[in-house]
Design an enzyme around this catalytic site. Structure first.
Site, PDB file in Angstrom:
ATOM      1  N   PHE A 125       0.829  -1.204   0.000  1.00 32.16           N
ATOM      2  CA  PHE A 125       0.000   0.000   0.000  1.00 32.16           C
ATOM      3  C   PHE A 125       0.870   1.264   0.000  1.00 32.16           C
ATOM      4  CE2 PHE A 125      -2.503   3.262   2.355  1.00 32.16           C
ATOM      5  CZ  PHE A 125      -3.433   3.487   1.349  1.00 32.16           C
ATOM      6  N   LYS A 175       9.813   3.112   6.597  1.00 28.79           N
ATOM      7  CA  LYS A 175       9.211   3.304   7.915  1.00 28.79           C
ATOM      8  C   LYS A 175       9.978   2.563   9.012  1.00 28.79           C
ATOM      9  CE  LYS A 175       4.573   3.698   9.802  1.00 28.79           C
ATOM     10  NZ  LYS A 175       3.135   3.452   9.578  1.00 28.79           N
TER      11      LYS A 175
END
Ligand code: TPP
Ligand code: MG
Lengths: 572, 163
Positions: A125, A175
């Protein structure tokens, strides 16, 4: 389920910080305390680390706006602009801003979030290969794969962005790297083998240049963005005055040499004054200083300055000889070269050349047409009113189109870094966010934006950012009801077939601004122009003036694309 | 005109994309590009064979040199270059032709890597020219597949010989 798994993460070992905290600390420690950006899933840790820190974040309303704002900040201040965006669509929204900064050699560092290293390559995503996408539009880029590399990468990124020929650098930070614990340390000074940001000029090459000036009767400096970014305006002024060298300034160099100076030729090329192009055509020596000889200035390389020897000084060796062959190349840092040149040059007057330039200027002035019976405000008069109201002291920012070229022709700049415009990429939508960034770079400097009715809509959402941060940008819409520059080309070269360039509808820009709580008005009458512009410039806070201008005006003179310096459109 | 450009780069992920991307983006005409490790594990050597006029080739060199990961760019003139290339060629044949083809493989001095009833794969390493000769020699038969590495090169050093 154990409690520790749900609550806040366990305290980090002493001396360790998260990758995100390291980024914020690094920025604070390096004076990059103003960031433009937009959050999203992949940068939540980064935004969390920034929360309550000494780094100020300006939340723009679109990542493109954030990138241009960082660009305007950098051009006005000379400091490196910083922009944050999330992965995927956030990062791809930066693309135009990065390409724009790349074309105009603006120092930017973009920090983007990326999906975790373990998910990269799985089409997860909001995953986009922003590293791959931005290779051709950045000076350099990174995908950080090891937490331990992060600080050294940041140090290298800032070093690369601001040194040598400046440019944008992108750092993509997955991340998991943002949440990994690392030891905060002073990064080692960047050592990049083969990267020479300040090449030492060869004494012989500079001597040859000096000798060429000595022998020249009609010398011209053709100055570019490199002169603006290295701050060599004093050096250029001194050399030009000492040896009576005429000075032409590219769009990006506007202000490096005072427009009102006797030796100034202003903008050369496609929409330059006729006297600038004629002087170049008569010159026997053109010395490019930090400039690209790009196709909007030199349309036809074979017919450029037929009588002149060409000298070219640039920090980037790949620029020398890229478009035209150069007789006197000098690779080197502009400041170093000009200092060496100053020592070698014996000042000498060239009264005949001075007189010739004065004569050309008198014969072919850049005219501002009268409003006449149409009773419409002339866009040239609008630009001149801005110049008069600001005395050239304000940061004047343009968008892209006809108004941009009139501004380049008619704003009387007196200082560098005070005229900002998207040059190489010609990016509509640049103006509003860039003006915002410029105004935030130095409180107290009045900032005026001149935008077209087309381009203003390309990043109009930034009015919210302007309002929220009370940025004192004075916005002027040169409203001709059309995509003027394209309409002009259609008029001249496509038989007046105005395909999709005349707006059938335009919103009321004053009311749009008012909806953002920005004071605004519209004017149509030439008699109120000067006062309305001066009121706006003198007002506090942001404001917008929608000016209905004559839609029939064309930017002249014009040398059609690919043509020689004296092939003025509409003559012969 | 053809030129060999030898490029030493920092061995970083993405470095090949930077070099290959530059070459396509600026519209240069590249005949081959070969990359591999050097004596220093932090440095990779990329050998490009580029076609074009002298000013274009000069631009290629300068633009490549500008890439941040590039440590050194050496244009190597053909006469001062030691070059080499490797190719694998698979030819197929009918059983009747087998001895004829084996004969030619022998004559050309090609090494057989693999052989089947109706096909053989040979390897040749040498100059680009010797590879072209081998391909020519095999072309009357059916060449089923071929892989060439692209040229690699080192400049000839004056006081050095492989003896
Ligand atoms: C993003 C982008 N899209 C398209 C163009 C092509 N273009 C150049 S000038 C221009 C017209 C600009 O119209 P406007 O903003 O109203 O300014 P004007 O020329 O009327 O002063 C267009 C469409 C561009 N430069 N940038
Ligand atoms: Mg318009």
């Amino acid at each position: 389920m154990s409690a520790t798994k749900q609550g806040s993460p366990p305290p980090a070992p002493k001396g360790e910080v998260s990758g995100a905290e390291a980024i914020i600390r690094f920025l604070g420690d390096h004076g990059a305390d103003l960031v433009f950006g937009y959050p999203g899933g992949a940068v939540i840790p980064l935004y969390d680390a920034m929360f309550g820190s000494n780094v100020r974040h300006v939340l723009c309303r679109h990542e493109q706006g954030a990138a241009h704002a960082a660009d305007g900040f950098a051009r006005a201040s000379g400091r490196t602009g910083v922009v944050f965006a999330t992965s995927g669509p956030g990062a791809t929204n930066l693309v135009t801003g990065l390409a724009n900064a790349h074309m105009d050699s603006v120092p930017l560092v973009a920090i983007t979030g990326q999906v975790s290293t373990t998910s990269i390559g799985t089409d997860s995503f909001q995953e986009a290969d922003i590293y791959g996408i931005t290779i051709p539009i950045t000076k350099y880029n990174y995908l950080v794969k090891e937490p331990g590399d992060l600080l050294d990468v940041l140090a290298e990124a800032f070093h690369l962005a601001s040194s040598g020929r400046p440019g944008p650098v992108l750092v993509d930070v997955p991340k998991d790297i943002q949440v990994a614990q690392i030891r905060y340390h002073k990064p080692s000074p960047p050592a990049i083998p083969g990267y020479v940001p300040r090449p030492q000029p060869s004494a012989d090459e500079v001597a040859a240049l000096a000798e060429a000036v000595h022998r020249s009767m009609r010398p011209v400096f053709y100055v570019g963005g490199g002169a603006a970014s290295t701050g060599v305006h004093r050096e250029i002024l001194k050399l030009a005055e000492g040896s009576d060298v005429a000075v032409a300034t590219s769009l990006l160099a506007k202000g490096v040499f005072p427009d009102a100076h006797e030796l100034s030729l202003g903008l050369p090329g496609m929409h330059g004054a006729k006297y600038a192009n004629l002087a170049i055509n008569e010159s026997d020596l053109i010395i490019g200083l930090g400039v690209r000889f790009d196709d909007r200035v030199v349309g036809d390389v074979r017919r450029f300055a037929p009588l002149a020897r060409i000298g070219h000084v640039d920090v980037d060796p790949a620029e020398i000889g890229k478009r035209l062959s150069v007789d006197l190349p000098v690779t080197g840092d502009l400041k170093l070269v000009l200092d060496m040149l100053a020592k070698k040059l014996k000042p000498s007057g060239r009264p005949e050349w001075r007189a010739r330039i004065a004569e050309l200027k008198a014969a072919y002035p850049l005219a501002v047409p009268e409003s006449g019976p149409s009773g419409k405000i002339k866009p040239q008069a609008l630009v001149k009113a801005v110049s008069d109201a600001t005395g050239g002291e304000a940061v004047t920012v343009t968008d892209v189109g006809q108004h941009q070229m009139w501004a380049a022709q008619l704003i009387r700049s007196v200082k560098p870094r005070r005229f900002l415009s998207s040059g190489g990429l010609g990016t509509m939508g640049y103006g509003l966010p860039a003006a915002m960034g410029a105004a935030l770079s130095e409180p107290g400097v009045p900032t005026v934006l001149i935008a077209g009715d087309g381009g203003i809509q390309m990043n109009i959402q930034e009015l919210a950012t302007v309002r929220e941060n009370d940025v004192p940008v004075k916005i002027i819409v040169s409203n001709n009801g059309c995509l003027g520059m394209v309409r002009q080309w259609q008029q001249f070269f496509f038989g007046r077939r105005y395909s999709s360039t005349v707006f059938g509808y335009n919103p009321d820009f004053a009311r749009i601004a008012q909806a953002y709580d920005i004071p605004a008005r519209r004017i149509e009458d030439p008699s109120g122009l000067a006062e309305a512009v001066s009121d706006l410039v003198r007002s506090d806070g942001p404001g917008l003036l929608d000016v209905a201008v004559d839609p029939e005006e064309n930017v002249l003179p014009m040398i059609p694309a690919g043509k020689g310096q004296t092939d003025f459109f509409g003559e012969g | 005109m053809k030129k060999i450009i030898s490029v030493l780069v920092r061995n970083r992920p993405g470095v090949l994309s930077h070099v290959a991307g530059l070459v396509t983006r600026r519209g240069y005409n590249v005949e081959s590009i070969a990359a591999g490790p050097t004596e220093n594990h932090e440095i990779t050597r990329i050998t490009l064979v580029v076609k074009g006029e002298e000013p274009v080739l000069d631009q290629v060199t300068k633009q490549i040199r500008k890439l941040i990961d590039v440590i050194k760019v050496e244009p190597i003139p053909h006469e001062a270059a030691m070059t080499g290339e490797l190719a694998l060629i698979t030819v197929s044949f009918t059983p009747e032709k087998k001895s004829e083809i084996m004969n030619i493989i022998g004559l050309l001095g090609l090494a057989i890597k693999h052989i089947e009833r109706d096909s053989a794969t040979v390897m040749i390493a040498g100059s680009a020219q010797s590879i072209d000769t081998a391909i020519n020699g095999l072309s009357p038969f059916h060449i089923k597949a071929m892989a060439r590495t692209g040229l690699v090169a080192l400049p000839l050093l004056e006081n050095w010989s492989p003896a």
